[in-house]
Scaffold this motif. Structure first.
Motif, PDB file in Angstrom:
ATOM      1  N   TYR A 102       0.857  -1.185   0.000  1.00  0.00           N
ATOM      2  CA  TYR A 102       0.000   0.000   0.000  1.00  0.00           C
ATOM      3  C   TYR A 102       0.893   1.236   0.000  1.00  0.00           C
ATOM      4  O   TYR A 102       1.862   1.312   0.769  1.00  0.00           O
ATOM      5  CB  TYR A 102      -0.924   0.013   1.229  1.00  0.00           C
ATOM      6  CG  TYR A 102      -2.200  -0.760   1.009  1.00  0.00           C
ATOM      7  CD1 TYR A 102      -3.412  -0.110   0.801  1.00  0.00           C
ATOM      8  CD2 TYR A 102      -2.191  -2.158   0.981  1.00  0.00           C
ATOM      9  CE1 TYR A 102      -4.578  -0.816   0.582  1.00  0.00           C
ATOM     10  CE2 TYR A 102      -3.351  -2.880   0.760  1.00  0.00           C
ATOM     11  CZ  TYR A 102      -4.539  -2.203   0.555  1.00  0.00           C
ATOM     12  OH  TYR A 102      -5.696  -2.904   0.310  1.00  0.00           O
ATOM     13  N   VAL A 103       0.575   2.205  -0.860  1.00  0.00           N
ATOM     14  CA  VAL A 103       1.396   3.402  -1.003  1.00  0.00           C
ATOM     15  C   VAL A 103       0.522   4.641  -0.873  1.00  0.00           C
ATOM     16  O   VAL A 103      -0.529   4.737  -1.519  1.00  0.00           O
ATOM     17  CB  VAL A 103       2.113   3.424  -2.378  1.00  0.00           C
ATOM     18  CG1 VAL A 103       3.057   4.627  -2.452  1.00  0.00           C
ATOM     19  CG2 VAL A 103       2.882   2.143  -2.613  1.00  0.00           C
ATOM     20  N   ASP A 104       0.960   5.581  -0.032  1.00  0.00           N
ATOM     21  CA  ASP A 104       0.252   6.853   0.105  1.00  0.00           C
ATOM     22  C   ASP A 104       0.475   7.688  -1.152  1.00  0.00           C
ATOM     23  O   ASP A 104       1.616   7.888  -1.583  1.00  0.00           O
ATOM     24  CB  ASP A 104       0.768   7.603   1.334  1.00  0.00           C
ATOM     25  CG  ASP A 104       0.079   8.937   1.537  1.00  0.00           C
ATOM     26  OD1 ASP A 104      -1.111   8.942   1.890  1.00  0.00           O
ATOM     27  OD2 ASP A 104       0.743   9.975   1.307  1.00  0.00           O
ATOM     28  N   ARG A 105      -0.605   8.180  -1.746  1.00  0.00           N
ATOM     29  CA  ARG A 105      -0.506   8.871  -3.034  1.00  0.00           C
ATOM     30  C   ARG A 105       0.306  10.156  -2.960  1.00  0.00           C
ATOM     31  O   ARG A 105       1.047  10.488  -3.894  1.00  0.00           O
ATOM     32  CB  ARG A 105      -1.920   9.193  -3.560  1.00  0.00           C
ATOM     33  CG  ARG A 105      -2.675   7.980  -4.072  1.00  0.00           C
ATOM     34  CD  ARG A 105      -4.114   8.333  -4.425  1.00  0.00           C
ATOM     35  NE  ARG A 105      -4.191   9.363  -5.452  1.00  0.00           N
ATOM     36  CZ  ARG A 105      -4.101   9.140  -6.771  1.00  0.00           C
ATOM     37  NH1 ARG A 105      -3.913   7.899  -7.209  1.00  0.00           N
ATOM     38  NH2 ARG A 105      -4.212  10.119  -7.637  1.00  0.00           N
ATOM     39  N   LYS A 106       0.209  10.897  -1.868  1.00  0.00           N
ATOM     40  CA  LYS A 106       0.922  12.170  -1.778  1.00  0.00           C
ATOM     41  C   LYS A 106       2.390  11.986  -1.395  1.00  0.00           C
ATOM     42  O   LYS A 106       3.293  12.513  -2.043  1.00  0.00           O
ATOM     43  CB  LYS A 106       0.240  13.086  -0.767  1.00  0.00           C
ATOM     44  CG  LYS A 106       0.955  14.429  -0.617  1.00  0.00           C
ATOM     45  CD  LYS A 106       0.235  15.357   0.345  1.00  0.00           C
ATOM     46  CE  LYS A 106       0.994  16.692   0.459  1.00  0.00           C
ATOM     47  NZ  LYS A 106       0.308  17.641   1.368  1.00  0.00           N
ATOM     48  N   SER A 107       2.649  11.227  -0.325  1.00  0.00           N
ATOM     49  CA  SER A 107       4.012  11.116   0.210  1.00  0.00           C
ATOM     50  C   SER A 107       4.807   9.959  -0.380  1.00  0.00           C
ATOM     51  O   SER A 107       6.021   9.902  -0.224  1.00  0.00           O
ATOM     52  CB  SER A 107       3.950  10.939   1.725  1.00  0.00           C
ATOM     53  OG  SER A 107       3.362   9.677   2.053  1.00  0.00           O
ATOM     54  N   ARG A 108       4.130   9.002  -1.049  1.00  0.00           N
ATOM     55  CA  ARG A 108       4.761   7.777  -1.575  1.00  0.00           C
ATOM     56  C   ARG A 108       5.262   6.873  -0.452  1.00  0.00           C
ATOM     57  O   ARG A 108       6.125   6.032  -0.644  1.00  0.00           O
ATOM     58  CB  ARG A 108       5.918   8.087  -2.513  1.00  0.00           C
ATOM     59  CG  ARG A 108       5.511   8.404  -3.944  1.00  0.00           C
ATOM     60  CD  ARG A 108       4.835   9.721  -4.082  1.00  0.00           C
ATOM     61  NE  ARG A 108       4.655  10.102  -5.491  1.00  0.00           N
ATOM     62  CZ  ARG A 108       4.061  11.213  -5.889  1.00  0.00           C
ATOM     63  NH1 ARG A 108       3.579  12.072  -4.999  1.00  0.00           N
ATOM     64  NH2 ARG A 108       3.925  11.486  -7.161  1.00  0.00           N
ATOM     65  N   PHE A 109       4.715   7.056   0.750  1.00  0.00           N
ATOM     66  CA  PHE A 109       5.086   6.223   1.898  1.00  0.00           C
ATOM     67  C   PHE A 109       4.544   4.811   1.696  1.00  0.00           C
ATOM     68  O   PHE A 109       3.383   4.632   1.328  1.00  0.00           O
ATOM     69  CB  PHE A 109       4.536   6.822   3.181  1.00  0.00           C
ATOM     70  CG  PHE A 109       5.010   6.159   4.433  1.00  0.00           C
ATOM     71  CD1 PHE A 109       6.280   6.409   4.932  1.00  0.00           C
ATOM     72  CD2 PHE A 109       4.189   5.278   5.120  1.00  0.00           C
ATOM     73  CE1 PHE A 109       6.725   5.794   6.103  1.00  0.00           C
ATOM     74  CE2 PHE A 109       4.620   4.660   6.291  1.00  0.00           C
ATOM     75  CZ  PHE A 109       5.896   4.916   6.786  1.00  0.00           C
ATOM     76  N   THR A 127       1.546   5.185  -8.945  1.00  0.00           N
ATOM     77  CA  THR A 127       2.394   5.279  -7.754  1.00  0.00           C
ATOM     78  C   THR A 127       2.675   3.895  -7.191  1.00  0.00           C
ATOM     79  O   THR A 127       3.812   3.539  -6.889  1.00  0.00           O
ATOM     80  CB  THR A 127       1.721   6.155  -6.689  1.00  0.00           C
ATOM     81  OG1 THR A 127       1.475   7.454  -7.237  1.00  0.00           O
ATOM     82  CG2 THR A 127       2.600   6.288  -5.458  1.00  0.00           C
ATOM     83  N   ASN A 128       1.622   3.103  -7.062  1.00  0.00           N
ATOM     84  CA  ASN A 128       1.767   1.753  -6.522  1.00  0.00           C
ATOM     85  C   ASN A 128       2.561   0.847  -7.466  1.00  0.00           C
ATOM     86  O   ASN A 128       3.407   0.058  -7.033  1.00  0.00           O
ATOM     87  CB  ASN A 128       0.382   1.166  -6.251  1.00  0.00           C
ATOM     88  CG  ASN A 128       0.435  -0.099  -5.409  1.00  0.00           C
ATOM     89  OD1 ASN A 128      -0.241  -1.069  -5.693  1.00  0.00           O
ATOM     90  ND2 ASN A 128       1.248  -0.095  -4.364  1.00  0.00           N
TER      91      ASN A 128
END
Length: 315
Positions: free
Chosen positions: A188-195, A262-263
């Motif tokens: 799982y990847v945060d869309r804004k931070s790419r975390f 992103t993912n």
């Protein structure tokens, strides 16, 4: 206008032979089908006034050796050590050059130069195959021609704040699979931070994957606002997931990985460490956490050279 061609070894030998016979530069240029100025430059590169063609040619070669450009990245220099240390952390050459240039304005380096040194074997125990992300062309297998999930909400219904990455906690989810029967890695990847969040699962059943996703978010105390998934059958129990995590789940269009770019990009980064065919059932969770930490602490160009960790945890 004729295209320029370098002087060959035969051209240079003929040039000095004709010069020793008293031919003018213009005449030599005409015979060799070159420009007179080019002939003049070759003669200037020959030190001394020897009329022996052999001696003149040897002098020319010796002079050319001294004209070889010195390497930009010299061994035992601060720059060399910096690049090598960051390559050991699997930073990309582009990120390394951007980070270096930011604090060394008068001693900048191009990422293309770093690539050249890597490919020539200039760094210890570092090669394109072992430390560069791109190892060859991507190959895609046959894809299903049907969608196993009939979603209620699609990515086109995503809120504007999530669509344009204006806030944190809008996530994209997927699984990295290997040979059938050897489990998967849930990402799982945060869309804004790419975390990045990642957890292994011993199989790809919807029950196992759903349980792992709940544990992944709950163990970190993260409350996702939205989640975008693909149409894999492992996400069949998305309604239960929505209720447990108190979030909204959206689905991308079938066979449209660019909608979750992103993912997909982060999954490609993980593939570097976990190649196809690997048995994820015996994967050490601690090693997976180390890899995730490497990726989350690596500066990203799209984040103005901040790391995903810095953006997600410090915003």
């Amino acid at each position: 206008m004729k295209s320029y061609q370098h002087f060959t070894q035969n051209d240079i030998c003929c040039l000095f032979f004709l010069l020793s016979k008293g031919f003018s530069k213009s005449k030599i240029a005409k015979i060799l089908n070159k420009h007179r100025a080019s002939v003049g430059r070759i003669i200037k590169r020959c030190p001394g006034n020897s009329f022996d063609p052999k001696v003149s040619y040897e002098n020319y070669l010796e002079n050319r050796k001294r004209c070889v450009r010195q390497p930009r990245i010299k061994k035992d220099s601060e720059l060399f050590k910096y690049i090598q240390d960051k390559l050991y952390l699997f930073w990309s050459p582009e990120i390394i050059s951007l980070k270096w240039n930011k604090s060394h304005l008068e001693d900048s380096i191009s990422y293309k130069t770093i690539y050249s040194v890597i490919k020539s074997g200039g760094f210890d125990k570092i090669s394109a195959k072992s430390h560069l992300r791109r190892r060859g062309k991507k190959r895609y297998g046959n894809r299903n021609k049907f969608c196993s999930i009939q979603p209620e909400k699609t990515i086109h219904d995503l809120p504007e704040e999530a669509k344009y990455r204006e806030r944190l906690n809008d996530w994209e989810g997927d699984t990295i699979r290997t040979t059938p029967g050897k489990g998967c890695i849930i990402t799982y990847v945060d869309r804004k931070s790419r975390f990045l969040l990642a957890k292994k699962a011993n199989n790809v059943s919807s029950d196992t994957v759903g349980k792992a996703i709940k544990e992944m978010f709950n163990s970190k105390g993260i409350h996702p606002k939205t989640i975008v998934l693909d149409n894999g059958s492992e996400f069949a129990k998305y309604k239960e997931l929505e209720k447990t995590l108190e979030t909204s789940i959206y689905f991308a269009d079938p066979h449209s990985p660019w909608q979750r770019g992103t993912n997909e990009n982060i999954n490609d980064c993980l593939r570097f460490f976990f190649p196809r065919g690997m048995d994820f059932r015996i994967l050490d969770e601690e090693y997976l956490d180390v890899v995730v930490s490497l990726i989350n602490n690596r500066p990203r160009k799209c984040l103005d050279l901040k790391s995903p960790y810095e953006v997600f945890c410090c915003t």
